[in-house]
Write an enzyme that holds these catalytic residues in place. Sequence first.
Site, short mmCIF file in Angstrom:
data_model
loop_
_atom_site.label_atom_id
_atom_site.label_comp_id
_atom_site.label_asym_id
_atom_site.label_seq_id
_atom_site.Cartn_x
_atom_site.Cartn_y
_atom_site.Cartn_z
CB SER A 156 -0.85 -0.01 1.27
OG SER A 156 -1.45 1.25 1.51
CE1 TYR A 169 -4.41 -1.90 4.73
CE2 TYR A 169 -3.36 0.24 4.43
CZ TYR A 169 -3.94 -0.89 3.89
OH TYR A 169 -4.06 -1.03 2.53
N1 LIG Z 1 -8.39 -0.30 -2.41
C1 LIG Z 1 -7.42 0.49 -1.98
O1 LIG Z 1 -7.55 1.72 -1.93
C2 LIG Z 1 -6.09 -0.10 -1.59
C3 LIG Z 1 -4.98 0.77 -1.46
C4 LIG Z 1 -3.75 0.23 -1.07
C5 LIG Z 1 -3.62 -1.13 -0.85
N2 LIG Z 1 -4.71 -1.94 -0.98
C6 LIG Z 1 -4.50 -3.37 -0.72
O2 LIG Z 1 -4.89 -4.11 -1.84
C7 LIG Z 1 -5.39 -5.39 -1.43
C8 LIG Z 1 -6.77 -5.63 -2.03
O3 LIG Z 1 -7.61 -4.58 -1.61
P1 LIG Z 1 -9.06 -4.34 -2.25
O4 LIG Z 1 -9.36 -2.91 -2.03
O5 LIG Z 1 -9.10 -4.93 -3.61
O6 LIG Z 1 -9.94 -5.19 -1.20
P2 LIG Z 1 -11.37 -5.90 -1.30
O7 LIG Z 1 -11.90 -5.82 0.09
O8 LIG Z 1 -12.19 -5.34 -2.42
O9 LIG Z 1 -10.98 -7.41 -1.63
C9 LIG Z 1 -10.22 -8.16 -0.73
C10 LIG Z 1 -10.43 -9.64 -0.97
O10 LIG Z 1 -9.60 -10.35 -0.04
C11 LIG Z 1 -10.36 -11.40 0.54
N3 LIG Z 1 -9.83 -11.71 1.87
C12 LIG Z 1 -9.92 -10.97 2.99
N4 LIG Z 1 -9.35 -11.62 4.02
C13 LIG Z 1 -8.89 -12.79 3.53
C14 LIG Z 1 -8.22 -13.90 4.12
N5 LIG Z 1 -7.93 -13.94 5.43
N6 LIG Z 1 -7.87 -14.92 3.32
C15 LIG Z 1 -8.17 -14.91 1.99
N7 LIG Z 1 -8.83 -13.91 1.40
C16 LIG Z 1 -9.18 -12.85 2.16
C17 LIG Z 1 -11.79 -10.86 0.61
O11 LIG Z 1 -12.75 -11.91 0.72
C18 LIG Z 1 -11.89 -10.08 -0.70
O12 LIG Z 1 -12.36 -10.89 -1.76
C19 LIG Z 1 -5.37 -5.37 0.10
O13 LIG Z 1 -4.19 -5.99 0.57
C20 LIG Z 1 -5.35 -3.89 0.42
O14 LIG Z 1 -4.78 -3.60 1.68
C21 LIG Z 1 -5.94 -1.47 -1.36
#
Ligand SMILES: NC(=O)c1ccc[n+]([C@@H]2O[C@H](COP(=O)([O-])OP(=O)(O)OC[C@H]3O[C@@H](n4cnc5c(N)ncnc54)[C@H](O)[C@@H]3O)[C@@H](O)[C@H]2O)c1
Length: 263
Positions: A156, A169
């Site tokens: 992130s 986080y």
């Molecule tokens: N969306 C953002 O703004 C953003 C920014 C920086 C980093 N990220 C990172 O990107 C990654 C994906 O984020 P996103 O926004 O697409 O999230 P999201 O919530 O849309 O999707 C996350 C997915 O991970 C799955 N998941 C959660 N816990 C789990 C576990 N213990 N085991 C297996 N699967 C699990 C969920 O079921 C979901 O399908 C994350 O690591 C998040 O921290 C997101």
Amino acid sequence: MSERPVGTAERSERAADTGRSGAGLVTGAGSGIGRATALAFAREGARVAVLDIDENAAAETTALIEKEGGDALAVSVDIADEDSVRAAVESTVAAYGGLDFAVNNAGLASHHRRLDNMSLDEFERVVRVNLAGTFLCMKYELPLMTSGGAIVNIASNGGLYAIPTAPAYVAAKHGIVGLTKVAAVDYAPDDIRVNAVCPGPTLTPGFEQVAEGTDMIARQAAITPLGRLATPEEAAAAAVWLCSEAASYVTGIALSVDGGRRA
Ligand SMILES: NC(=O)c1ccc[n+]([C@@H]2O[C@H](COP(=O)([O-])OP(=O)(O)OC[C@H]3O[C@@H](n4cnc5c(N)ncnc54)[C@H](O)[C@@H]3O)[C@@H](O)[C@H]2O)c1
């Protein structure tokens, strides 16, 4: 003597054998960045194991890939559980014969509060899934990776600098960047590359849920030089590139995909 790295040639031969661009897995591929990444790999011709704790969501992603003519496999996993991670990685390798790429993307956000208002339970929950979960995935992926293969960990912008009121986080995401760098050095002799992608705010179901009822999306866009949030596909493209032969000399980096926030 060939100028191609040995591992790269081996991987190309294996891909040629199968008529595809290799095989691998994406965690958290039932939603958001993970789903976009799985779809992007499949569009490149790769076979993709779609790992998620939400079996229905994983099956939906698999259906989307198959609808486009791709080859995918839904696998249930809880990345915070060691036995579950071992079984998921092993069943991917049993189905596909090897692991050419792995994108460790699954993660979760935390409640926004300052450190002295956060319980140890909350801190440990966020670190357990985001950091220990990524560690467990790498632990079982690395010994099964094809020489010439690549891992991408989705960290992130919070892996590079502070996000106010997100101590657990940010600590976990900085930890992912650290794990990435050490693994890049330790596994370079095996011709395995390990990189991190550091997305800024990205319009995913997970982000939209956190932002619901607030002006967060407008505020984040306003402080981003490109003036908008990322799409999941933009983060996915960075992961696919880092796993490709176009990035064959890139390892140990934390690549910002943040619309210029870090500039
Ligand atoms: N969306 C953002 O703004 C953003 C920014 C920086 C980093 N990220 C990172 O990107 C990654 C994906 O984020 P996103 O926004 O697409 O999230 P999201 O919530 O849309 O999707 C996350 C997915 O991970 C799955 N998941 C959660 N816990 C789990 C576990 N213990 N085991 C297996 N699967 C699990 C969920 O079921 C979901 O399908 C994350 O690591 C998040 O921290 C997101």
